[in-house]
Scaffold this motif. Structure first.
Motif, PDB file in Angstrom:
ATOM      1  N   VAL A  84     -11.878  37.674 -75.289  1.00 43.37           N
ATOM      2  CA  VAL A  84     -13.277  37.935 -75.625  1.00 43.37           C
ATOM      3  C   VAL A  84     -13.934  38.536 -74.390  1.00 43.37           C
ATOM      4  N   ARG A  85     -14.681  39.615 -74.578  1.00 40.01           N
ATOM      5  CA  ARG A  85     -15.413  40.176 -73.443  1.00 40.01           C
ATOM      6  C   ARG A  85     -16.538  39.211 -73.073  1.00 40.01           C
ATOM      7  N   PRO A  86     -16.791  39.013 -71.779  1.00 36.31           N
ATOM      8  CA  PRO A  86     -17.847  38.072 -71.362  1.00 36.31           C
ATOM      9  C   PRO A  86     -19.201  38.353 -72.019  1.00 36.31           C
TER      10      PRO A  86
ATOM     11  N   GLU B 151     -13.189  32.559 -53.056  1.00 35.42           N
ATOM     12  CA  GLU B 151     -11.740  32.417 -53.264  1.00 35.42           C
ATOM     13  C   GLU B 151     -11.400  31.287 -54.235  1.00 35.42           C
ATOM     14  N   GLU B 152     -12.412  30.588 -54.716  1.00 35.76           N
ATOM     15  CA  GLU B 152     -12.211  29.441 -55.614  1.00 35.76           C
ATOM     16  C   GLU B 152     -12.214  29.896 -57.073  1.00 35.76           C
ATOM     17  N   THR B 153     -11.267  29.388 -57.852  1.00 34.16           N
ATOM     18  CA  THR B 153     -11.223  29.707 -59.278  1.00 34.16           C
ATOM     19  C   THR B 153     -11.252  28.417 -60.084  1.00 34.16           C
ATOM     20  N   SER B 154     -11.702  28.529 -61.318  1.00 34.72           N
ATOM     21  CA  SER B 154     -11.752  27.373 -62.198  1.00 34.72           C
ATOM     22  C   SER B 154     -11.697  27.852 -63.648  1.00 34.72           C
ATOM     23  N   THR B 155     -11.394  26.931 -64.532  1.00 30.49           N
ATOM     24  CA  THR B 155     -11.378  27.226 -65.961  1.00 30.49           C
ATOM     25  C   THR B 155     -12.283  26.248 -66.673  1.00 30.49           C
ATOM     26  N   LEU B 156     -13.148  26.775 -67.526  1.00 32.23           N
ATOM     27  CA  LEU B 156     -14.057  25.955 -68.333  1.00 32.23           C
ATOM     28  C   LEU B 156     -13.656  26.065 -69.795  1.00 32.23           C
TER      29      LEU B 156
ATOM     30  N   SER C  89     -12.344  36.194 -67.020  1.00 28.43           N
ATOM     31  CA  SER C  89     -11.769  36.420 -68.347  1.00 28.43           C
ATOM     32  C   SER C  89     -12.237  35.310 -69.273  1.00 28.43           C
ATOM     33  N   ALA C  90     -12.200  35.608 -70.553  1.00 28.37           N
ATOM     34  CA  ALA C  90     -12.618  34.617 -71.554  1.00 28.37           C
ATOM     35  C   ALA C  90     -11.758  34.782 -72.796  1.00 28.37           C
TER      36      ALA C  90
ATOM     37  N   TYR D  29     -14.085  28.106 -76.299  1.00 27.48           N
ATOM     38  CA  TYR D  29     -13.926  29.253 -75.412  1.00 27.48           C
ATOM     39  C   TYR D  29     -13.312  28.766 -74.106  1.00 27.48           C
ATOM     40  N   GLU D  30     -12.208  29.397 -73.727  1.00 23.95           N
ATOM     41  CA  GLU D  30     -11.583  29.136 -72.428  1.00 23.95           C
ATOM     42  C   GLU D  30     -12.084  30.232 -71.504  1.00 23.95           C
ATOM     43  N   ILE D  31     -12.833  29.835 -70.479  1.00 33.34           N
ATOM     44  CA  ILE D  31     -13.489  30.807 -69.609  1.00 33.34           C
ATOM     45  C   ILE D  31     -12.989  30.605 -68.185  1.00 33.34           C
TER      46      ILE D  31
END
Length: 99
Positions: free
Chosen positions: A39-41, A84-89, A63-64, A76-78
């Motif tokens: 899905v586009r943001p 430099e930090e990444t996360s997934t919501l 990305s989503a 929705y997995e976002i």
């Protein structure tokens, strides 16, 4: 002396050890089927965008995906990034966190 292919096959069967192994699958493993669609943001639902803007304003969406589980529930997995930090919501269509 030439040995017939049938004789070779019989000889191999005679000298091959017989293994009686059974494979058992674990009984307590749950298999969850799900599908993911990119899905586009900018196409995320407004409540999801609102949650991102208020609680994750310092983060950028990289990305989503719309994830549909085998029970037809969706979220929705976002993937987000800050420096430099990444996360997934994982957010439902109302912008609330889901497990």
């Amino acid at each position: 002396m030439r040995i017939a292919p049938i004789a070779i096959a019989l000889l191999l069967l005679a000298v091959t050890p017989h293994v009686n192994a059974s494979i058992q699958s674990p009984k307590d493993v749950a298999v969850v089927e799900q599908s993911k669609v990119a899905v586009r943001p900018e196409d995320l639902p407004e409540p999801v965008k609102s949650t991102l803007a208020s609680s994750y304003s310092e983060w950028k969406v990289t990305s989503a995906y719309l994830v549909t589980r085998d029970d037809n529930s969706q979220y929705y997995e976002i993937n987000i990034k800050r420096a430099e930090e990444t996360s997934t919501l994982n957010l439902d269509k109302y912008g609330k966190k889901v497990d």
